[in-house]
Design a protein around this motif. Structure first.
Motif, PDB file in Angstrom:
ATOM      1  N   TYR A  36       0.862  -1.181   0.000  1.00 47.42           N
ATOM      2  CA  TYR A  36       0.000   0.000   0.000  1.00 47.42           C
ATOM      3  C   TYR A  36       0.902   1.235   0.000  1.00 47.42           C
ATOM      4  CZ  TYR A  36      -4.199  -2.702   1.295  1.00 47.42           C
ATOM      5  OH  TYR A  36      -5.270  -3.567   1.312  1.00 47.42           O
ATOM      6  N   ALA A  98      -7.564 -15.773   6.713  1.00 50.18           N
ATOM      7  CA  ALA A  98      -7.744 -14.834   7.820  1.00 50.18           C
ATOM      8  C   ALA A  98      -8.349 -13.541   7.291  1.00 50.18           C
ATOM      9  CB  ALA A  98      -6.429 -14.569   8.522  1.00 50.18           C
ATOM     10  N   ASN A  99      -8.540 -12.614   8.192  1.00 47.82           N
ATOM     11  CA  ASN A  99      -9.215 -11.372   7.810  1.00 47.82           C
ATOM     12  C   ASN A  99      -8.432 -10.119   8.181  1.00 47.82           C
ATOM     13  OD1 ASN A  99     -11.912 -12.384   6.830  1.00 47.82           O
ATOM     14  ND2 ASN A  99     -11.777 -13.369   8.829  1.00 47.82           N
TER      15      ASN A  99
ATOM     16  N   GLN B  48     -12.908  -6.877  12.693  1.00 50.12           N
ATOM     17  CA  GLN B  48     -13.622  -6.892  11.412  1.00 50.12           C
ATOM     18  C   GLN B  48     -15.077  -7.277  11.641  1.00 50.12           C
ATOM     19  OE1 GLN B  48     -13.413 -10.036   8.101  1.00 50.12           O
ATOM     20  NE2 GLN B  48     -12.098  -8.408   7.287  1.00 50.12           N
ATOM     21  N   SER B 102     -12.935 -15.629   4.766  1.00 52.90           N
ATOM     22  CA  SER B 102     -12.170 -14.388   4.691  1.00 52.90           C
ATOM     23  C   SER B 102     -12.659 -13.549   3.526  1.00 52.90           C
ATOM     24  CB  SER B 102     -10.682 -14.676   4.542  1.00 52.90           C
ATOM     25  OG  SER B 102     -10.434 -15.352   3.325  1.00 52.90           O
ATOM     26  N   ASP B 104     -12.001 -10.356   0.520  1.00 56.33           N
ATOM     27  CA  ASP B 104     -11.073  -9.985  -0.542  1.00 56.33           C
ATOM     28  C   ASP B 104     -10.252  -8.770  -0.103  1.00 56.33           C
ATOM     29  OD1 ASP B 104     -11.644  -9.722  -4.166  1.00 56.33           O
ATOM     30  OD2 ASP B 104      -9.820  -9.941  -2.985  1.00 56.33           O
ATOM     31  N   THR B 105      -9.566  -8.172  -1.043  1.00 56.66           N
ATOM     32  CA  THR B 105      -8.684  -7.036  -0.807  1.00 56.66           C
ATOM     33  C   THR B 105      -9.398  -5.920  -0.050  1.00 56.66           C
ATOM     34  OG1 THR B 105      -7.571  -7.573  -2.858  1.00 56.66           O
ATOM     35  CG2 THR B 105      -7.185  -5.383  -1.943  1.00 56.66           C
ATOM     36  N   GLN B 106      -8.691  -5.333   0.909  1.00 55.90           N
ATOM     37  CA  GLN B 106      -9.257  -4.264   1.722  1.00 55.90           C
ATOM     38  C   GLN B 106      -8.870  -2.902   1.160  1.00 55.90           C
ATOM     39  OE1 GLN B 106      -8.414  -4.923   5.904  1.00 55.90           O
ATOM     40  NE2 GLN B 106      -8.970  -7.088   5.760  1.00 55.90           N
ATOM     41  N   TYR B 107      -9.855  -2.008   1.092  1.00 57.36           N
ATOM     42  CA  TYR B 107      -9.645  -0.654   0.602  1.00 57.36           C
ATOM     43  C   TYR B 107      -9.889   0.308   1.757  1.00 57.36           C
ATOM     44  CZ  TYR B 107      -9.538  -2.761  -3.993  1.00 57.36           C
ATOM     45  OH  TYR B 107      -9.199  -3.532  -5.073  1.00 57.36           O
ATOM     46  N   PHE B 108      -8.982   1.261   1.906  1.00 60.26           N
ATOM     47  CA  PHE B 108      -8.980   2.103   3.099  1.00 60.26           C
ATOM     48  C   PHE B 108      -9.622   3.468   2.877  1.00 60.26           C
ATOM     49  CE2 PHE B 108      -6.494  -0.151   6.272  1.00 60.26           C
ATOM     50  CZ  PHE B 108      -5.992  -1.188   5.516  1.00 60.26           C
ATOM     51  N   GLY B 109     -10.204   3.967   3.953  1.00 59.85           N
ATOM     52  CA  GLY B 109     -10.722   5.323   3.982  1.00 59.85           C
ATOM     53  C   GLY B 109      -9.639   6.298   4.429  1.00 59.85           C
TER      54      GLY B 109
END
Lengths: 113, 117
Positions: A36, A98-99, B48, B102, B104-109
């Protein structure tokens, strides 16, 4: 405990120089890997990700990263940096299934025009 | 297409107070994760939420709690604030395919900057 190491805390390069930022993780199982980027005043944005398949992953803005399983590494590269690449770069790892993302402490890149 | 939004942008509280931070996920996402980013550090996972329940939790005390609403938006609550809670709080959204544990890809604020005095 799982950890992510980014050994370079601050990297200073001139425009057109090549970039390689190191990322190593400590986890023996299957992982998903991410880079990122956080540009000044902006939020974290995904540069690239590796889930499976070709270990050489291409991302946005000319960045790429190579997953070397035997070295537990996922280094970020760019052949020629630009002033606009000045930002903080974070490597992150997620165990498959996992998360939660485990982040490194980040590498601040400063590109001098 | 709106990305992840968070409110407020900045917040100043005193020790012992309680705070609520809000997050709206990216369109099409149903999962919200919260992270704490202290100065000079990478983000650390708090918890989460998926299907209005806490699915996974990081190493944070019970003073940190959350909620997810039917429209997938989420709140992070912190009680009995400590000076050490001063940080940037990030929300990330993702999509969880049915049947998988689980997302998918995490998108951030953009985050909420919390200062505790």
């Amino acid at each position: 405990a799982q950890s992510v190491s980014q050994h370079n805390h601050h990297v200073i390069l001139s425009e057109a120089a090549s970039l390689e930022l190191g990322c190593n993780y400590s986890y023996g199982g299957t992982v998903n890997l991410f880079w990122y980027v956080q540009y000044p005043g902006q939020h974290l944005q995904l540069l690239l990700k590796y889930f499976s398949g070709d270990p050489l992953v291409k991302g946005i803005k000319g960045f790429e990263a190579e997953f070397i399983k035997s070295k537990f590494s996922f280094n970020l590269r760019k052949p020629s940096v630009q002033w606009s690449d000045t930002a903080e770069y974070f490597c992150a790892v997620m165990k498959t299934g996992a998360n939660n993302l485990f982040f490194g402490t980040g590498t601040r890149l400063t590109v001098i025009p | 297409d709106a990305g992840v939004t968070q409110s407020p942008t900045h917040l100043i509280k005193t020790r012992g107070q309680q705070v609520t931070l809000r997050c709206s996920p990216k369109s099409g996402h149903d999962t919200v994760s919260w992270y704490q980013q202290a100065l000079g550090q990478g983000p650390q996972f708090i918890f989460q939420y998926y299907e209005e329940e806490e699915r996974q939790r990081g190493n944070f005390p019970d003073r940190f709690s959350g909620h997810q609403f039917p429209n997938y938006s989420s709140e992070l609550n912190v009680n009995a604030l400590l000076l050490g809670d001063s940080a940037l709080y990030l929300c990330a959204s993702s999509f969880s395919a049915p049947g998988l544990v689980s997302s998918d890809t995490q998108y951030f604020g953009p985050g909420t900057r919390l200062t505790v005095l």
